[in-house]
Write an enzyme that holds these catalytic residues in place. Structure first.
Site, PDB file in Angstrom:
ATOM      1  N   ASP A   1      14.391  19.893  39.517  1.00 23.00           N
ATOM      2  CA  ASP A   1      15.673  20.340  40.083  1.00 23.00           C
ATOM      3  C   ASP A   1      15.672  20.332  41.609  1.00 23.00           C
ATOM      4  O   ASP A   1      16.002  21.337  42.258  1.00 23.00           O
ATOM      5  CB  ASP A   1      16.006  21.756  39.596  1.00 23.00           C
ATOM      6  CG  ASP A   1      15.823  21.938  38.110  1.00 23.00           C
ATOM      7  OD1 ASP A   1      16.211  21.034  37.346  1.00 23.00           O
ATOM      8  OD2 ASP A   1      15.282  22.991  37.695  1.00 23.00           O
TER       9      ASP A   1
ATOM     10  N   GLU B   1      25.857  20.780  33.698  1.00 29.57           N
ATOM     11  CA  GLU B   1      25.147  21.624  34.671  1.00 29.57           C
ATOM     12  C   GLU B   1      24.879  20.807  35.939  1.00 29.57           C
ATOM     13  O   GLU B   1      25.347  19.690  36.093  1.00 29.57           O
ATOM     14  CB  GLU B   1      23.831  22.130  34.077  1.00 29.57           C
ATOM     15  CG  GLU B   1      22.845  21.032  33.717  1.00 29.57           C
ATOM     16  CD  GLU B   1      21.604  21.547  33.012  1.00 29.57           C
ATOM     17  OE1 GLU B   1      21.486  22.771  32.803  1.00 29.57           O
ATOM     18  OE2 GLU B   1      20.742  20.724  32.647  1.00 29.57           O
TER      19      GLU B   1
END
Length: 379
Positions: A73, A280
């Site tokens: 991420d 997301e």
């Protein structure tokens, strides 16, 4: 014995297919982490050339930025002329896999930095630990960072004592930290994957949200309902959220709003449109006066983008930035450095495990009409 070199050698062998691979990988990962944590920083080679990843014959567009810890991420920013990356820190905690992402049981954040893509990468060590967040309980997920007011801000989602994801903020006088967390989460914040975008006029906006394990499906009109489940195929898709940040960067100065993400015909997506709808990993950047909202489609594993004329949207779907990577998740950031644009992302090259990922970077290219050329991470 050099634990890091031993770990790197073993992870590039065939042992990951053997029954004891998980235990061995976890043990060596823990040893590497312990060695790293006793020093203030480490450096590693960063390459972005196409090479054979291992003896299995797989090819990857880019190589991991670091190999001594697992990272995911990546939120990249340019501060003081240097690239800083704020990733999640994956570890093998033994939590069973499920559709809510319980196996992503992260405990702290490291900050990485480098002068330029392709150069040496420095790991600055632990920047924030979950035990130092007074209101946090578990699962310290994907962060982001920003600079304003002479201060560096680290934004992070973590479950509170009631098992609800909230978004917190921590501050530091340096981009690498360490960061000191506020005693409470940002009021009215919820769900996961905060992205903070500061526009040319100095106004700062936070984009956030994630369905399934990210709990966004449980929020309706900014009210939490633990009984709300995932949407059905014919239902309208859940939209990401955004809010204007106050000048102190620690609270919202307005209501939490839905981000209008529309298809090519100006219509909202349905849940069945899961190769294009939002799941997301919100990211916002600006290119030639246009606002680019990018995101992951989750269960179909695309990184997509949409464009608009305002930070509030609406944003019209334009295409895929990154085709599916190896591993279940896909999460990214986009920055400009020295006249070139770069995509930071992750896959599972080092481990082959969805919850043990590694961050990478590759150059991103625009067409003359402003569309982004799709990147294939495996060639």
């Amino acid at each position: 014995m050099n634990i890091t070199n031993t770990f790197n050698t073993l992870t590039n062998m065939h042992i990951h297919s053997s029954p004891f691979a998980f235990l061995l990988s976890a043990a060596l990962s823990g040893l590497c982490y312990g060695c790293q944590s006793n020093s203030s920083s480490q450096t590693a080679d960063s390459t972005r050339t196409t090479v054979n990843a291992d003896t299995t014959g797989k090819h990857y567009l880019s190589q991991p930025l670091v190999r001594h810890i697992y990272t995911a991420d990546p939120s990249a920013h340019v501060f003081n002329g240097r690239i800083y990356i704020y990733p999640s820190h994956d570890t093998a905690t033994g939590v069973p896999e499920d559709d809510l992402g319980s196996h992503f049981d992260m405990k702290d954040f490291h900050v990485l930095s480098m002068d330029a893509v392709g150069g040496k990468v420095t790991d600055h060590g632990v920047a924030l630990d979950i035990k130092d967040i007074p209101w946090a309980d578990r699962q310290l997920w994907a962060p982001d960072a920003a600079f304003a007011n002479g201060t560096y801000y680290l934004y992070f989602p973590v479950k509170d004592k009631h098992g609800i994801f909230r978004i917190g903020v921590a501050t530091s006088h340096t981009p690498e930290g360490p960061f000191t967390a506020e005693r409470s989460p940002i009021p009215n914040s919820y769900s996961i994957d905060p992205c903070v975008f500061i526009d040319d006029d100095g106004k700062a906006y936070m984009y956030f949200g994630g369905i399934w394990g990210g709990q966004l499906q449980r929020w309706d009109d900014n009210r939490y309902d633990s009984a709300r489940g995932n949407r059905k195929a014919e239902d309208l898709a859940i939209q990401p959220r955004m809010a204007l940040l106050a000048p102190d960067m620690k609270r919202f100065s307005g209501p939490v709003l839905e981000v209008k993400l529309l298809d090519e015909n100006g219509q909202p997506f349905h849940e069945k449109d899961n190769s294009k709808r939002f799941f997301e990993a919100s990211w916002m950047h600006k290119y030639k006066g246009k606002y680019y909202f990018s995101y992951s489609t989750g269960d179909t594993h695309n990184l997509c983008y949409a464009t608009g004329d305002s930070p509030y949207g609406p944003f019209t779907y334009r295409g895929v930035i990154l085709s599916p990577v190896e591993g279940w998740t896909s999460h990214h950031s986009i920055i400009e450095k020295d006249g070139k644009w770069y995509l930071f992302y992750h896959d599972v090259q080092l481990s082959g495990k969805t919850w043990l990922r590694n961050v990478k970077v590759t150059e991103l290219h625009y067409n003359e009409d402003g569309t982004i050329q799709t990147i294939n991470p495996a060639i």
